[in-house]
Structures are given as structure tokens and as C-alpha cells.
Design a protein around this motif. Structure first.
Motif, PDB file in Angstrom:
ATOM      1  N   THR A   1      20.014  -8.325  73.388  1.00  0.00           N
ATOM      2  CA  THR A   1      19.948  -7.084  72.635  1.00  0.00           C
ATOM      3  C   THR A   1      21.335  -6.675  72.185  1.00  0.00           C
ATOM      4  OG1 THR A   1      18.106  -6.422  74.050  1.00  0.00           O
ATOM      5  CG2 THR A   1      19.141  -4.689  72.757  1.00  0.00           C
ATOM      6  N   PHE A   2      21.394  -6.103  71.000  1.00  0.00           N
ATOM      7  CA  PHE A   2      22.623  -5.454  70.556  1.00  0.00           C
ATOM      8  C   PHE A   2      22.241  -4.323  69.623  1.00  0.00           C
ATOM      9  CE2 PHE A   2      21.935  -8.509  67.165  1.00  0.00           C
ATOM     10  CZ  PHE A   2      22.311  -7.822  66.014  1.00  0.00           C
ATOM     11  N   ASN A   3      23.150  -3.387  69.505  1.00  0.00           N
ATOM     12  CA  ASN A   3      22.943  -2.251  68.622  1.00  0.00           C
ATOM     13  C   ASN A   3      23.781  -2.474  67.379  1.00  0.00           C
ATOM     14  OD1 ASN A   3      23.562   0.512  67.503  1.00  0.00           O
ATOM     15  ND2 ASN A   3      22.121   1.060  69.130  1.00  0.00           N
ATOM     16  N   ASP A   4      23.256  -2.057  66.219  1.00  0.00           N
ATOM     17  CA  ASP A   4      24.001  -2.229  64.966  1.00  0.00           C
ATOM     18  C   ASP A   4      25.406  -1.638  65.039  1.00  0.00           C
ATOM     19  OD1 ASP A   4      21.899  -3.564  63.885  1.00  0.00           O
ATOM     20  OD2 ASP A   4      21.350  -2.025  62.429  1.00  0.00           O
ATOM     21  N   ASP A   5      25.556  -0.560  65.829  1.00  0.00           N
ATOM     22  CA  ASP A   5      26.876   0.080  65.936  1.00  0.00           C
ATOM     23  C   ASP A   5      27.894  -0.803  66.659  1.00  0.00           C
ATOM     24  OD1 ASP A   5      25.777   2.272  64.695  1.00  0.00           O
ATOM     25  OD2 ASP A   5      25.361   3.336  66.569  1.00  0.00           O
ATOM     26  N   SER A   6      27.411  -1.789  67.405  1.00  0.00           N
ATOM     27  CA  SER A   6      28.337  -2.652  68.151  1.00  0.00           C
ATOM     28  C   SER A   6      28.787  -3.864  67.338  1.00  0.00           C
ATOM     29  CB  SER A   6      27.688  -3.110  69.459  1.00  0.00           C
ATOM     30  OG  SER A   6      26.629  -4.004  69.192  1.00  0.00           O
ATOM     31  N   VAL A   7      28.303  -3.985  66.100  1.00  0.00           N
ATOM     32  CA  VAL A   7      28.675  -5.120  65.253  1.00  0.00           C
ATOM     33  C   VAL A   7      29.974  -4.799  64.519  1.00  0.00           C
ATOM     34  CG1 VAL A   7      27.988  -6.579  63.310  1.00  0.00           C
ATOM     35  CG2 VAL A   7      26.266  -5.782  64.923  1.00  0.00           C
TER      36      VAL A   7
END
Length: 195
Positions: free
Chosen positions: A42-48
Motif C-alpha cells: 500500500t502507498f498513498n498518493d501523497d507519499s509519491v
């Protein structure tokens, strides 16, 4: 004498608008590509984080042209985590805060409202979790007590544990003539659920 003609030239505004538009498009594509490559994680778009690695216009500002092209390359990176690992960490972190006869099982943890903030190479995760507590059972010891017993005796033995309200026994493969549990305790598995 003389002549008059209209010309179209590349302006800085044209170049900036094209660059911003292409960067937005490539950013969305990069995020989609990351999601497709990270099954189970999982990742959040804000962490890209997006970095422009190449940028080349085919015309310069002030050149006469009706069309401006931009060749741009971007690199995306993110910090991934697995929800199961997060649930294991939560269960471990809060195990000492539970009553002595109860515990949190990873399967009973539900994550809610997760938010991530990236700080360089670190990822801060905040949110809520709900967990149903289940009776604490020494599974290895219990397997030893019920191995080789009839289903009725095994069920009665398990029901003696406080807070256990229901016991179901199933066999794999399902052979109707079998009425006792395996003598080898390694072949016995438990699935503990809360209501």
C-alpha cells in the motif's frame, strides 16, 4: 511600400503551460504504474515523489512556430508498506495493554482513516484501528490436550476455556467416517474469531 504579415511565436507562457500540463499527466500515469506494480503493498498518493529527469522543447521561446512539442521524462518513487505488517506491529505494540486472558489477533484488526506523510525516506502513518479481543489460548498446549480425542471430547475441552462460546470442527479433506481429531498435533490448526 512594404508588407505586413502575422506570425505566431513561442512565448514563455506557452512553454510553462505545456510543461505543467505534461507533468500533471505523467505524474498520474506514474502513480497508476506504481499501483499496478505493487500488489499486496500500500502507498498513498501523497507519499509519491516525482522528479523530472529529462526535458527538451523542440522550439525555443521567441521562435516562430504554431506548435510546440515537449519531450519529458519523470521518475516516481514512493515508500510502500504492507497492511498485514502494520497490523502485526499494532498487535505487538498493544499486547501488554490487554487484560491477561485476552489478546488481539492480527486477523481481527481493522484499519480506518489512514493518512500518510512522507518526510524524506521516512513515512509517518496515522489513523485509527479497531480490534476485537479474543481469549488468549496456548495453542500448542491445547493441541496436545485434544489430539486423538473424539470431536465431542475436543469440543468440551475447548469450551472449558473462559470466553469461548462456540466451537466448530472441520476436517480437510472432509471424510464423513472420521470422528476423532488427528493424533499428530501438528495436523491440528485453530481459527479464532470474535463476534
Amino acid at each position: 511600400g512594404g508588407s505586413e504579415r502575422q506570425t505566431t511565436v513561442v512565448t514563455q507562457e506557452d512553454a510553462t503551460r505545456l510543461e505543467d500540463s505534461l507533468l500533471d499527466s505523467l505524474t498520474q500515469k506514474a502513480k497508476e504504474d506504481l499501483k499496478n506494480k505493487t500488489e499486496g503493498e500500500t502507498f498513498n498518493d501523497d507519499s509519491v515523489e516525482i522528479e523530472v529527469v529529462s526535458k527538451q522543447f523542440d522550439k525555443a521561446v521567441g521562435d516562430e512556430a504554431s506548435l510546440l512539442n515537449l519531450d519529458m521524462g519523470v521518475e516516481a518513487n514512493t515508500i510502500l508498506y504492507q497492511e498485514d505488517d502494520l497490523k502485526k506491529l499494532l498487535a505487538e505494540t498493544f499486547k501488554d495493554e490487554q487484560p491477561e486472558n485476552l489478546e488481539i489477533l492480527v486477523d481481527n484488526i481493522k484499519l480506518e482513516d489512514l493518512k500518510t506523510v512522507r518526510d524524506g525516506q521516512n513515512l509517518q502513518i496515522s489513523g485509527k484501528f479497531k480490534a476485537k479481543l479474543v481469549p488468549k489460548i496456548n495453542q500448542d498446549e491445547l493441541k496436545g490436550k485434544i489430539a486423538g480425542k473424539s470431536v465431542k471430547d475436543a469440543r468440551a475441552q475447548i469450551l472449558q476455556i473462559g470466553d469461548v462460546s462456540q466451537v466448530e470442527v472441520s476436517f480437510k479433506p472432509n471424510i464423513p467416517i472420521i470422528s476423532s481429531l488427528p493424533r499428530n498435533k501438528e495436523k491440528i490448526t485453530f481459527k479464532i474469531e470474535s463476534k
